[in-house]
Scaffold this motif. Structure first.
Motif, PDB file in Angstrom:
ATOM      1  N   ASP A 120       0.830  -1.212   0.000  1.00  0.00           N
ATOM      2  CA  ASP A 120       0.000   0.000   0.000  1.00  0.00           C
ATOM      3  C   ASP A 120       0.862   1.258   0.000  1.00  0.00           C
ATOM      4  OD1 ASP A 120      -2.323  -1.366  -0.077  1.00  0.00           O
ATOM      5  OD2 ASP A 120      -2.804  -1.183   2.054  1.00  0.00           O
ATOM      6  N   PHE A 121       1.938   1.211   0.772  1.00  0.00           N
ATOM      7  CA  PHE A 121       2.867   2.340   0.851  1.00  0.00           C
ATOM      8  C   PHE A 121       3.478   2.600  -0.533  1.00  0.00           C
ATOM      9  CE2 PHE A 121       7.310   3.666   1.360  1.00  0.00           C
ATOM     10  CZ  PHE A 121       7.130   4.879   2.008  1.00  0.00           C
ATOM     11  N   LYS A 122       3.836   1.500  -1.224  1.00  0.00           N
ATOM     12  CA  LYS A 122       4.414   1.626  -2.574  1.00  0.00           C
ATOM     13  C   LYS A 122       3.398   2.233  -3.549  1.00  0.00           C
ATOM     14  CE  LYS A 122       6.018  -2.436  -3.692  1.00  0.00           C
ATOM     15  NZ  LYS A 122       6.756  -3.624  -4.135  1.00  0.00           N
ATOM     16  N   GLN A 123       2.136   1.811  -3.408  1.00  0.00           N
ATOM     17  CA  GLN A 123       1.086   2.349  -4.292  1.00  0.00           C
ATOM     18  C   GLN A 123       0.824   3.823  -4.011  1.00  0.00           C
ATOM     19  OE1 GLN A 123      -2.048  -0.832  -3.810  1.00  0.00           O
ATOM     20  NE2 GLN A 123      -2.467  -0.222  -5.902  1.00  0.00           N
ATOM     21  N   LEU A 124       0.834   4.190  -2.745  1.00  0.00           N
ATOM     22  CA  LEU A 124       0.555   5.576  -2.366  1.00  0.00           C
ATOM     23  C   LEU A 124       1.637   6.516  -2.902  1.00  0.00           C
ATOM     24  CD1 LEU A 124      -1.381   7.399  -0.536  1.00  0.00           C
ATOM     25  CD2 LEU A 124       0.455   7.270   1.148  1.00  0.00           C
ATOM     26  N   GLN A 164      -3.259  11.514  -4.269  1.00  0.00           N
ATOM     27  CA  GLN A 164      -4.216  10.441  -3.997  1.00  0.00           C
ATOM     28  C   GLN A 164      -5.165  10.785  -2.855  1.00  0.00           C
ATOM     29  OE1 GLN A 164      -2.663   6.362  -4.082  1.00  0.00           O
ATOM     30  NE2 GLN A 164      -1.017   7.069  -5.404  1.00  0.00           N
ATOM     31  N   ILE A 165      -4.712  11.648  -1.935  1.00  0.00           N
ATOM     32  CA  ILE A 165      -5.608  12.104  -0.865  1.00  0.00           C
ATOM     33  C   ILE A 165      -6.716  12.968  -1.485  1.00  0.00           C
ATOM     34  CG2 ILE A 165      -5.781  13.609   1.175  1.00  0.00           C
ATOM     35  CD1 ILE A 165      -2.780  12.687   1.767  1.00  0.00           C
ATOM     36  N   ILE A 166      -6.304  13.894  -2.357  1.00  0.00           N
ATOM     37  CA  ILE A 166      -7.270  14.807  -2.991  1.00  0.00           C
ATOM     38  C   ILE A 166      -8.234  14.033  -3.900  1.00  0.00           C
ATOM     39  CG2 ILE A 166      -7.504  16.799  -4.561  1.00  0.00           C
ATOM     40  CD1 ILE A 166      -4.607  17.613  -3.558  1.00  0.00           C
ATOM     41  N   GLU A 167      -7.699  13.014  -4.600  1.00  0.00           N
ATOM     42  CA  GLU A 167      -8.519  12.302  -5.599  1.00  0.00           C
ATOM     43  C   GLU A 167      -9.081  10.976  -5.089  1.00  0.00           C
ATOM     44  OE1 GLU A 167      -6.186  12.029  -9.186  1.00  0.00           O
ATOM     45  OE2 GLU A 167      -6.532  14.137  -9.667  1.00  0.00           O
ATOM     46  N   LYS A 168      -9.154  10.843  -3.782  1.00  0.00           N
ATOM     47  CA  LYS A 168      -9.630   9.580  -3.202  1.00  0.00           C
ATOM     48  C   LYS A 168     -10.991   9.150  -3.788  1.00  0.00           C
ATOM     49  CE  LYS A 168     -11.278   9.600   1.105  1.00  0.00           C
ATOM     50  NZ  LYS A 168     -12.539   8.908   1.382  1.00  0.00           N
ATOM     51  N   LEU A 186     -13.780   5.642  -8.704  1.00  0.00           N
ATOM     52  CA  LEU A 186     -14.648   5.473  -9.879  1.00  0.00           C
ATOM     53  C   LEU A 186     -13.936   4.813 -11.064  1.00  0.00           C
ATOM     54  CD1 LEU A 186     -16.217   9.069  -9.805  1.00  0.00           C
ATOM     55  CD2 LEU A 186     -17.246   6.980  -8.895  1.00  0.00           C
ATOM     56  N   MET A 187     -12.612   4.754 -11.013  1.00  0.00           N
ATOM     57  CA  MET A 187     -11.865   4.259 -12.180  1.00  0.00           C
ATOM     58  C   MET A 187     -11.217   2.906 -11.900  1.00  0.00           C
ATOM     59  SD  MET A 187     -10.079   7.725 -13.682  1.00  0.00           S
ATOM     60  CE  MET A 187      -9.256   8.284 -12.193  1.00  0.00           C
ATOM     61  N   PRO A 208      -9.041   4.649  -1.698  1.00  0.00           N
ATOM     62  CA  PRO A 208     -10.435   4.347  -2.068  1.00  0.00           C
ATOM     63  C   PRO A 208     -10.947   3.033  -1.468  1.00  0.00           C
ATOM     64  CG  PRO A 208      -9.073   4.634  -4.044  1.00  0.00           C
ATOM     65  CD  PRO A 208      -8.193   4.866  -2.877  1.00  0.00           C
ATOM     66  N   THR A 209     -10.058   2.056  -1.274  1.00  0.00           N
ATOM     67  CA  THR A 209     -10.507   0.772  -0.719  1.00  0.00           C
ATOM     68  C   THR A 209     -10.642   0.836   0.804  1.00  0.00           C
ATOM     69  OG1 THR A 209      -8.214   0.062  -0.587  1.00  0.00           O
ATOM     70  CG2 THR A 209      -9.444  -0.660  -2.528  1.00  0.00           C
ATOM     71  N   GLY A 210     -10.087   1.899   1.402  1.00  0.00           N
ATOM     72  CA  GLY A 210     -10.168   2.025   2.856  1.00  0.00           C
ATOM     73  C   GLY A 210      -9.097   1.223   3.589  1.00  0.00           C
ATOM     74  N   ARG A 211      -8.140   0.651   2.814  1.00  0.00           N
ATOM     75  CA  ARG A 211      -7.065  -0.106   3.479  1.00  0.00           C
ATOM     76  C   ARG A 211      -6.147   0.826   4.269  1.00  0.00           C
ATOM     77  NH1 ARG A 211      -6.459  -2.402  -1.665  1.00  0.00           N
ATOM     78  NH2 ARG A 211      -4.430  -1.403  -1.877  1.00  0.00           N
TER      79      ARG A 211
END
Length: 290
Positions: free
Chosen positions: A9-13, A61-65, A70-71, A80-83
């Motif tokens: 998750d850290f890598k994705q963020l 990603q915080i702004i576009e959560k 939607l995508m 978006p997944t809440g993880r």
């Protein structure tokens, strides 16, 4: 939750892949400028650069959560997944900003200044503008073009024509690269309320813009052969190689104009990634042959 999942998750963020490509750019800029290569500065630049881009991506990603949810391409991101909780992402983004800028400042103040400008433009102007106008791409191209130039500034503590030239090359490159992605993601972006194609259209007019910017990119990438750009110059043979490289991108852009399918857009996108990687390597090799 196990450590592997948290790390993933850290890598994705922080978008590790993208961050590393930016680090690659700034290191190439440093090698181009440095009279004497200092490993300590290379390391500081790599870490500071990585933290700077990681911070921008996390803020983004915080702004576009909500739009990410939607995508297809982004719905599985940690927010978006809440993880991952937004407050956790904010802690990462803010600490990356502070530590990253402090590291760049330890190289020299100008490097930190450009790092700060990059984070500010990407987060505060480009990200909100995406939902408003396709002109967001122009704004986004500015922070996107800073890394190559940042390396030069880190090596010399000066902003002059040479880093300006590196900025221009990476600036013009952003357009064909990003519009190829926007073409591929057109329907997905639409779901989230983004339309990033030039003039908001996915048609031949948009591809003409791609072709124009690709031609500009080829021209600016060979200007150093004229020896008008200070200490940054290249051999004529290098210029020929760069024109050949750029022509590959142009070839796919023209194919996209003719056929207007995702296949050509994908070829253009991949050739643009290859182009920006190779051009930086070629410049550095050319410099060491002088």
């Amino acid at each position: 939750m196990n450590f592997t999942a948290i790390f993933s998750d850290f890598k994705q963020l922080t978008k590790v892949g993208l961050s590393l490509s930016v680090v690659f750019s700034s290191l190439a800029g440093y090698l181009l400028a440095a009279e004497k290569i200092e490993i300590s500065i290379l390391l500081l630049l790599a870490i500071g650069g990585y933290l700077m881009v990681g911070a921008s991506n996390a803020f983004n990603q915080i702004i576009e959560k909500d739009t990410d949810a939607l995508m297809k391409r982004t719905m599985n991101r940690p927010l978006p997944t809440g993880r991952m909780h937004v407050s956790m992402a904010l802690v990462i983004a803010i600490s990356f900003t502070i530590v990253g800028l402090a590291i760049l400042y330890s190289i020299n103040p100008k490097s930190a200044l450009f790092g700060a400008i990059s984070i500010f433009l990407y987060t505060s102007i480009y990200t909100p503008l995406k939902a408003v106008t396709p002109l967001a791409v122009f704004v986004g191209a500015i922070p996107g073009a800073i890394p190559f130039m940042l390396g030069w500034v880190a090596a010399t503590n000066q902003f002059s024509i040479e880093p300006g030239m590196l900025f221009l090359i990476q600036f013009f490159w952003q357009f064909p690269h990003f519009w190829a992605i926007a073409w591929l993601q057109y329907d997905e972006y639409k779901k989230a309320g983004f339309n990033l194609m030039p003039m908001g259209q996915k048609n031949k007019k948009a591809v003409i813009q791609i072709i124009i910017y690709t031609c500009c990119l080829i021209i600016v990438s060979v200007i150093p052969v004229l020896k008008l750009t200070g200490s940054f110059y290249i051999y004529p043979i290098t210029a020929v190689i760069l024109v050949a490289l750029g022509s590959t991108m142009l070839y796919y852009a023209i194919k996209l104009y003719k056929h207007q399918t995702n296949k050509e857009a994908r070829q253009l996108m991949l050739s643009s990634v290859l182009y920006i990687t190779l051009i930086q390597v070629i410049y550095v090799v050319d410099k060491f042959l002088h």
